[in-house]
Design a protein around this motif. Structure first.
Motif, PDB file in Angstrom:
ATOM      1  N   LEU A  79       4.815  -2.900   8.594  1.00  0.00           N
ATOM      2  CA  LEU A  79       4.932  -4.350   8.688  1.00  0.00           C
ATOM      3  C   LEU A  79       3.772  -5.012   7.968  1.00  0.00           C
ATOM      4  O   LEU A  79       2.873  -4.341   7.481  1.00  0.00           O
ATOM      5  N   GLU A  80       3.819  -6.326   7.905  1.00  0.00           N
ATOM      6  CA  GLU A  80       2.778  -7.088   7.233  1.00  0.00           C
ATOM      7  C   GLU A  80       1.651  -7.413   8.210  1.00  0.00           C
ATOM      8  O   GLU A  80       1.898  -7.753   9.365  1.00  0.00           O
ATOM      9  N   ALA A  81       0.426  -7.307   7.722  1.00  0.00           N
ATOM     10  CA  ALA A  81      -0.757  -7.710   8.480  1.00  0.00           C
ATOM     11  C   ALA A  81      -1.476  -8.785   7.674  1.00  0.00           C
ATOM     12  O   ALA A  81      -1.163  -9.018   6.501  1.00  0.00           O
ATOM     13  N   ARG A  82      -2.461  -9.415   8.312  1.00  0.00           N
ATOM     14  CA  ARG A  82      -3.137 -10.554   7.693  1.00  0.00           C
ATOM     15  C   ARG A  82      -4.651 -10.387   7.760  1.00  0.00           C
ATOM     16  O   ARG A  82      -5.206 -10.147   8.826  1.00  0.00           O
ATOM     17  N   ARG A  83      -5.291 -10.522   6.593  1.00  0.00           N
ATOM     18  CA  ARG A  83      -6.757 -10.481   6.536  1.00  0.00           C
ATOM     19  C   ARG A  83      -7.335 -11.851   6.895  1.00  0.00           C
ATOM     20  O   ARG A  83      -6.613 -12.847   6.947  1.00  0.00           O
ATOM     21  N   LYS A  84      -8.634 -11.892   7.086  1.00  0.00           N
ATOM     22  CA  LYS A  84      -9.323 -13.131   7.437  1.00  0.00           C
ATOM     23  C   LYS A  84      -9.066 -14.230   6.411  1.00  0.00           C
ATOM     24  O   LYS A  84      -8.908 -15.394   6.765  1.00  0.00           O
ATOM     25  N   LEU A 116      -1.395   0.445   3.801  1.00  0.00           N
ATOM     26  CA  LEU A 116      -0.487   1.051   2.822  1.00  0.00           C
ATOM     27  C   LEU A 116      -0.476   0.291   1.499  1.00  0.00           C
ATOM     28  O   LEU A 116       0.231   0.675   0.580  1.00  0.00           O
ATOM     29  N   SER A 117      -1.268  -0.768   1.384  1.00  0.00           N
ATOM     30  CA  SER A 117      -1.189  -1.641   0.215  1.00  0.00           C
ATOM     31  C   SER A 117      -1.524  -0.920  -1.085  1.00  0.00           C
ATOM     32  O   SER A 117      -0.979  -1.246  -2.133  1.00  0.00           O
ATOM     33  N   ARG A 118      -2.373   0.064  -1.034  1.00  0.00           N
ATOM     34  CA  ARG A 118      -2.715   0.796  -2.267  1.00  0.00           C
ATOM     35  C   ARG A 118      -1.664   1.827  -2.628  1.00  0.00           C
ATOM     36  O   ARG A 118      -1.630   2.307  -3.751  1.00  0.00           O
ATOM     37  N   ARG A 119      -0.819   2.187  -1.686  1.00  0.00           N
ATOM     38  CA  ARG A 119       0.226   3.183  -1.934  1.00  0.00           C
ATOM     39  C   ARG A 119       1.522   2.542  -2.400  1.00  0.00           C
ATOM     40  O   ARG A 119       2.366   3.192  -2.973  1.00  0.00           O
ATOM     41  N   LYS A 120       1.719   1.299  -2.063  1.00  0.00           N
ATOM     42  CA  LYS A 120       3.001   0.625  -2.343  1.00  0.00           C
ATOM     43  C   LYS A 120       2.966  -0.093  -3.669  1.00  0.00           C
ATOM     44  O   LYS A 120       2.029  -0.602  -4.136  1.00  0.00           O
TER      45      LYS A 120
END
Length: 120
Positions: A79-84, A116-120
């Protein structure tokens, strides 16, 4: 010792109470989500939940506490997460309820996050 073990993980870890309030984070959580530990502690976990689920997150937790039906508990899901800074990125989230030795009615949960952002 426990703090050292938690902080040696390369993946973020969050421990929340039954109200969704963050009680423990590790250094990886601070690095990935770009918060200081003090900015996390005492805040609702929804601050890192992506837009799609943020508004309903507390409802999901309340539903689980009321029914005991495991929809995501004990499973891994993307799922999507959110950084500061507000940017969203894809994660794999695994949730578990923590069994405690005391008789308190406060239930605790642990979320294990993989970026997973670097894998996708």
């Amino acid at each position: 010792l426990v703090t050292g073990i938690l902080n040696s993980s390369i993946d973020p870890l969050f421990q929340i109470n039954q109200n969704g309030i963050i009680e423990t984070v590790n250094l990886a959580a601070c690095r990935v989500f770009q918060y200081e530990e003090s900015e996390f502690l005492g805040k609702n976990i929804s601050i890192i939940v992506g837009k799609k689920h943020r508004e309903n997150h507390d409802l999901y937790l309340k539903r689980y506490l009321k029914t005991g039906i495991k929809r995501v508990m004990g499973k891994a899901r993307e799922l999507e997460a959110r950084r500061k800074d507000g940017t969203e990125f894809i994660i794999e989230l695994s949730l578990t309820e923590i069994e405690t030795d005391d008789d308190s009615k406060n239930r605790l949960f642990c979320g294990f996050v993989r970026d997973l952002s670097r894998r996708k």
